[in-house]
Scaffold this motif. Structure first.
Motif, mmCIF file in Angstrom:
data_model
loop_
_atom_site.group_PDB
_atom_site.id
_atom_site.type_symbol
_atom_site.label_atom_id
_atom_site.label_comp_id
_atom_site.label_asym_id
_atom_site.label_seq_id
_atom_site.Cartn_x
_atom_site.Cartn_y
_atom_site.Cartn_z
ATOM 1 N N LEU A 3 13.483 1.686 5.728
ATOM 2 C CA LEU A 3 14.054 1.128 4.496
ATOM 3 C C LEU A 3 13.060 1.154 3.336
ATOM 4 N N ALA A 4 11.775 1.029 3.675
ATOM 5 C CA ALA A 4 10.761 0.937 2.619
ATOM 6 C C ALA A 4 10.466 2.283 1.959
ATOM 7 N N VAL A 5 10.935 3.380 2.572
ATOM 8 C CA VAL A 5 10.651 4.702 2.003
ATOM 9 C C VAL A 5 11.286 4.850 0.618
ATOM 10 N N LEU A 6 12.532 4.426 0.494
ATOM 11 C CA LEU A 6 13.220 4.613 -0.782
ATOM 12 C C LEU A 6 12.515 3.912 -1.955
ATOM 13 N N PRO A 7 12.195 2.599 -1.824
ATOM 14 C CA PRO A 7 11.470 1.977 -2.936
ATOM 15 C C PRO A 7 10.141 2.666 -3.250
ATOM 16 N N GLU A 25 7.109 -5.123 -4.767
ATOM 17 C CA GLU A 25 8.047 -6.195 -4.396
ATOM 18 C C GLU A 25 9.204 -5.633 -3.568
ATOM 19 N N LEU A 26 9.768 -4.511 -4.030
ATOM 20 C CA LEU A 26 10.916 -3.916 -3.344
ATOM 21 C C LEU A 26 10.524 -3.409 -1.960
ATOM 22 N N ALA A 27 9.380 -2.708 -1.891
ATOM 23 C CA ALA A 27 8.961 -2.129 -0.615
ATOM 24 C C ALA A 27 8.686 -3.242 0.395
ATOM 25 N N LEU A 38 0.829 -1.201 0.000
ATOM 26 C CA LEU A 38 0.000 0.000 0.000
ATOM 27 C C LEU A 38 0.868 1.256 0.000
ATOM 28 N N LEU A 39 1.987 1.167 0.678
ATOM 29 C CA LEU A 39 2.935 2.294 0.701
ATOM 30 C C LEU A 39 3.387 2.628 -0.724
ATOM 31 N N ALA A 40 3.785 1.594 -1.466
ATOM 32 C CA ALA A 40 4.249 1.833 -2.835
ATOM 33 C C ALA A 40 3.100 2.318 -3.723
ATOM 34 N N ALA A 41 1.923 1.702 -3.551
ATOM 35 C CA ALA A 41 0.791 2.068 -4.398
ATOM 36 C C ALA A 41 0.335 3.499 -4.111
ATOM 37 N N HIS A 80 14.840 -4.941 -9.895
ATOM 38 C CA HIS A 80 13.612 -4.174 -9.676
ATOM 39 C C HIS A 80 13.916 -2.672 -9.717
ATOM 40 N N GLY A 81 14.971 -2.299 -8.989
ATOM 41 C CA GLY A 81 15.328 -0.875 -8.911
ATOM 42 C C GLY A 81 15.690 -0.318 -10.275
ATOM 43 N N ALA A 82 16.480 -1.077 -11.033
ATOM 44 C CA ALA A 82 16.919 -0.600 -12.350
ATOM 45 C C ALA A 82 15.705 -0.407 -13.268
ATOM 46 N N TYR A 83 14.739 -1.302 -13.129
ATOM 47 C CA TYR A 83 13.543 -1.189 -13.969
ATOM 48 C C TYR A 83 12.808 0.124 -13.665
ATOM 49 N N LEU A 84 12.686 0.444 -12.395
ATOM 50 C CA LEU A 84 12.005 1.692 -12.003
ATOM 51 C C LEU A 84 12.793 2.909 -12.473
#
Ligand SMILES: Nc1ncnc2c1ncn2[C@@H]1O[C@H](COP(=O)(O)OP(=O)(O)OP(=O)(O)O)[C@@H](O)[C@H]1O
Ligand SMILES: [Mg+2]
Lengths: 258, 308
Positions: A144-148, A215-217, A68-71, A233-237
């Motif tokens: 840690l989840a903030v960055l993704p 997935e990352l978050a 939900l954080l990422a969304a 995952h990160g590179a894709y974003l």
């Protein structure tokens, strides 16, 4: 960062001072409401049912919160990049005003994206705090989840900025939410693993940036292993961010400097 | 500073297959007020945006403040003041915030902007609206604010695209007065308009523009002397009675314009012609003798009125 980009960023901050109240309320309230309703309320039922195994051994609240954080980051980025950008080009024309000064179309795009990034850092941090308060993750996982999450928003901001700048139909722009953002929000692994989707739809979810962000978050918050290596995952974003930004600059140039 | 502020030769702007500005030549000199007079769609704004380095030149030569807009756009814009045809103010922000944000785009320190804002608001008579939102201001106030905004970087060249369109006479006079004062301070002005009185009031020199081309160039007085007589006789007739009159007054004046609602006779001997008309038994409803204007010049050059 070049001086004109900073000036554009400053203009955003000054304009925001007029409207911050509304957005602060949603920034705090949305995560609380969502986590209460879905995570705690619905989660209790899920955990009593099949739950556990299908969710990688986590409770539903733990599973849900980072997704939900990422969304939510995606939604924030989309909301800031769609109609506000359209307005500055088509209605209030403040971009036209800026372009009569040393500021360039590229400065406008980069300044806007930097502003969205700042907003995302703020919104995602608040969300992470709420998550932690709900016990959905530990403090370290939340941080840690903030960055993704920010990265997820930043994958969406440039393409949506380009669409808002390039198109002319306002109906079309609201359709982007109805037929783009809302389905992504629901079906990108936020509320349930995409393995639950019909087989033909699973690759679609994999192509969209949100699934990678979720997935990352989730991996960051729970310390679990993501579907792909985290760097992939990160590179894709980041690829969405960079390609999108280049396209947005072109669209701004075509639309505003002609 | 070079002797010439703007220099254009064969300047052309195309939008796809459509040519909006069709190879025009002109020069703007330091300290003068230079005008583009022309009807809707003449290509005035397109020309202004090329000078303002916000629209690429399709073809031809253009130098602004001695620089090439294609390569030195930002440097040129840093020394320009631009009053666009549309105000482009942020209606949600205050008068002061609009000026502050714009000034910051020129990288001016806030202290400098604050000093200038005080002077500029005084200059355009908006000091008491400093903290008000822009949205509810009148059209004339917004226009004056846009002019103040264009001056925040103390430009060497001020571009004004239809500075008075949509304003009532009083507001227009205020704008004229302020632009006149700027000119006296040595600011070079480039103005577009489709009002001939704007052009006569403001411009030392102007070009008459029509369909992307320059039809004539000179001071308002020179243009009137060159293309029309000093005076015009305007005759209006009751409905239907104007038909054929143009033929019967033929030879009385140097030139006759047969417009749908009136007949214009260009002559240097207006009184004599008025008498002659009575002798010929013509009975217009009204007879007015007036001085020729740039409107008459435009009619002569293009066969059409400036403002429909
Ligand atoms: N961005 C654009 N794309 C396509 N055509 C354009 C564009 N801008 C202007 N034109 C066309 O170029 C022509 C000249 O327009 P321009 O705005 O320069 O005229 P103008 O003299 O300023 O007219 P007005 O008095 O109405 O402001 C018009 O026919 C207009 O439709
Ligand atoms: Mg125009």
């Amino acid at each position: 960062m070049s001086a004109p980009v900073l000036r554009v960023l400053e203009a955003h901050a000054r304009t925001y001072r007029r409207t911050w109240m509304g957005s602060v309320v949603t920034t705090f309230l949305n995560p609380i409401l969502f986590l209460l309703a879905m995570g705690v309320g619905l989660g209790a039922l899920v955990d009593r049912g099949v739950g556990g195994a299908a969710l990688g051994g986590f409770g539903y609240l733990e599973f849900l919160a980072p997704g939900l954080l990422a969304a939510t980051a995606m939604q924030t980025a989309a909301a800031d990049s769609a109609f506000p950008v359209r307005a500055r080009i088509k209605w209030v024309k403040t971009y036209h005003a800026a372009l009569a000064t040393p500021v360039s179309a590229r400065d406008l795009v980069v300044g806007h994206l930097c502003w969205v990034a700042l907003r995302l850092v703020l919104a995602a941090s608040v969300f992470a705090l709420v998550m932690t308060a709900f016990g959905a993750t530990g403090p370290a996982g939340g941080a840690l989840a903030v960055l993704p999450a920010v990265l997820t928003g930043m994958a969406f901001a440039p393409p949506i900025t380009a669409i808002a700048a390039g198109g002319s139909s306002d109906y079309g722009l609201s359709s982007l939410f109805r037929f783009g953002i809302v389905p992504l929000f629901l079906f990108s692994g936020t509320f349930f693993p995409i393995s639950q989707l019909p087989a033909p739809l699973q690759p679609v979810a994999v192509v969209t940036p949100l699934w990678h962000g979720v997935e990352l978050a989730r991996a960051a918050a729970l310390g679990s292993a993501p579907a792909w290596p985290p760097l992939a995952h990160g590179a894709y974003l980041v690829a969405w961010l960079l390609v999108g930004a280049a396209v947005a600059v072109r669209v701004f140039d075509r639309k505003l400097v002609r | 500073m070079s002797e010439i502020v703007v220099e254009a030769a064969g300047l052309t702007k195309r939008f796809g297959a459509f040519t909006a500005v069709d190879g025009i030549d002109f020069v703007v000199r330091p300290g003068e007020a230079f005008g583009f007079l022309g009807p809707n769609g003449a290509g005035k704004s397109s020309t202004m945006r090329m000078i303002g380095a916000t629209s690429p030149v399709s073809q031809g030569h253009l130098r602004v403040l001695g620089r090439d807009p294609a390569t030195d756009g930002a440097a040129i814009r840093s020394r320009l003041g631009v009053v666009p045809q549309e105000n482009t103010l942020d209606a949600e922000l205050s008068v002061y915030e609009n000026l502050l944000i714009y000034g910051r785009y020129f990288d001016l320190p806030r202290r400098v902007i604050n000093e200038r804002v005080a002077e500029l608001l005084d200059f355009v008579e908006l000091t008491d609206r400093r903290e008000d939102r822009v949205d509810p201001l009148s059209g004339g106030m917004k226009r004056r604010l846009t002019i103040a905004r264009a001056l925040v970087n103390q430009p060497d060249l001020l571009l004004l695209d239809e500075p008075t369109t949509g304003l009532d006479p009083q507001a227009r006079h205020l704008v004229w007065d302020r632009l006149y004062r700027l000119k006296q301070r040595g600011v070079t002005l480039v103005v577009t308009t489709h009002y001939m009185d704007d052009a006569e009031q403001l411009c030392d020199r102007l070009v008459v523009m029509d369909q992307g081309r320059i039809a004539a160039e000179g001071s308002p007085r020179e243009l009137i002397a060159r293309y029309v007589t000093r005076e015009v006789l305007e005759l209006r007739f009751a409905a239907g009675l104007q038909d054929g009159v143009a033929d019967s007054v033929h030879g009385l004046a140097k030139r006759v314009e047969d417009l749908p609602d009136r007949l214009l006779l260009y002559t240097d001997e207006a009184d004599q012609v008025v008498a002659e008309i009575a002798d010929r038994g013509l009975e217009p409803e009204s007879v007015v003798v007036r001085r020729s204007t740039l409107e008459d010049v435009f009619l002569r050059l293009t066969g059409r009125s400036l403002v429909e």
